[in-house]
Write an enzyme that holds these catalytic residues in place. Structure first.
Site, PDB file in Angstrom:
ATOM      1  N   PRO A 197      25.027  32.823  20.017  1.00 48.06           N
ATOM      2  CA  PRO A 197      24.729  32.786  18.579  1.00 48.06           C
ATOM      3  C   PRO A 197      25.963  32.391  17.756  1.00 48.06           C
ATOM      4  CG  PRO A 197      23.973  34.835  19.577  1.00 48.06           C
ATOM      5  CD  PRO A 197      24.803  34.145  20.601  1.00 48.06           C
ATOM      6  N   GLU A 198      25.758  31.494  16.800  1.00 48.98           N
ATOM      7  CA  GLU A 198      26.822  31.076  15.897  1.00 48.98           C
ATOM      8  C   GLU A 198      26.448  31.537  14.489  1.00 48.98           C
ATOM      9  OE1 GLU A 198      27.883  26.926  16.438  1.00 48.98           O
ATOM     10  OE2 GLU A 198      27.221  26.963  18.517  1.00 48.98           O
TER      11      GLU A 198
END
Ligand SMILES: [Zn+2]
Length: 275
Positions: free
Chosen positions: A2-3
């Site tokens: 996840p960014e």
């Protein structure tokens, strides 16, 4: 992994579910998480039990849960590669790989599950100066401005891709959104950062457009990422170059290429992103 857009999506979904709710107890599986470190359950209990969640925020790729407004204490969560947060009824079955659970007043639980255990849940006391957050650079959506970015770029010989991935420079970007932003800006990933200093404003616009696209589509799911409701994000089909080796470039029609730098795949168009 996840960014920023995935973490932002989770924060926006989580905040209304837990804000104003009291933490009654904290449970841990006993398994170590990131780097096999033990979860500091005693610290988590000291910070949260009997207190009320006042807000949920994002800092880079970290999720911050504030307790008792104005207190500067709370919980720091990093999702690692496969970390998931859900708010579910306390009497419902816990998902496999559930490692930390906060029991909330009203009969729900905030559950952190992580199959690969690269994620992290830790107390922050104080939250603002915790070790994890202290070294983070500015947020590209809310804090970073073109003059500051131009100055930082001008002083760095690092390849622009490595520069943007460095959380001390810019907080929240990862492999997917860096590839997308560099394509939008027409910059080759190996270009030395100092050579794009003059184009800082244009680069920042590209970074923001990329992140906003991701947030608008509730994140990019390639494999594992799901939001607070367990739903996949919709941004993967909207990616311009990431994961599209051999497909036509959306701008010039040439073939998208893949190369590996420092063990990480980079996708780019050799025509639109010349060195
Ligand atoms: Zn192209």
């Amino acid at each position: 992994m996840p960014e920023l857009p995935e973490v932002e999506t989770i924060v926006r979904g989580l905040a209304p579910l837990v804000r104003g709710r009291r933490v009654e107890s904290v449970w841990g599986s006993g398994h170590g998480l990131h780097l096999a470190r033990k979860v500091d359950l005693r610290g988590l209990r000291a910070v949260t039990t009997g207190r009320t969640i006042s807000n949920v925020r994002r800092r880079g790729k970290y999720i911050l849960i504030d307790v008792d407004r104005g207190r500067d204490e709370g919980v720091i969560i990093h999702l690692g590669m496969t970390g998931r947060l859900r708010v579910q009824a306390a009497d419902s079955a816990r998902a496999a790989h559930t490692h930390v659970v906060f029991t909330l007043g009203g009969g729900d639980e905030l559950r952190f599950a992580d199959a690969r255990r690269f994620g992290w849940v830790a107390p922050g006391r104080p939250l603002s100066s915790s070790e994890a957050l202290a070294g983070l650079g500015p947020d590209p959506l809310t804090d970073l401005q073109p003059p500051a970015l131009a100055e930082a770029l001008g002083g760095s010989r690092a390849p622009i891709k490595a520069f943007l991935l460095d959380q001390r420079r810019v907080a929240g970007l990862g492999n997917i959104y860096v590839a997308e932003a560099l394509f939008r800006a027409g910059i080759h990933p190996t270009t030395p950062a100092k050579r794009v200093a003059r184009r800082a404003a244009e680069l920042l616009d590209a970074v923001r457009a990329t992140l906003e696209s991701g947030i608008a589509r509730r994140g990019t799911t390639l494999r594992d990422y799901v939001d607070i409701d367990g739903q996949r994000g919709d941004n993967a089909p909207a990616l311009l170059v990431y994961g599209r080796e051999g497909e036509p470039c959306p701008r010039c029609g040439g073939g998208i290429r893949r190369r590996v730098d420092a063990g990480r795949a980079t996708f780019f168009c050799p025509v639109c992103q010349r060195r």
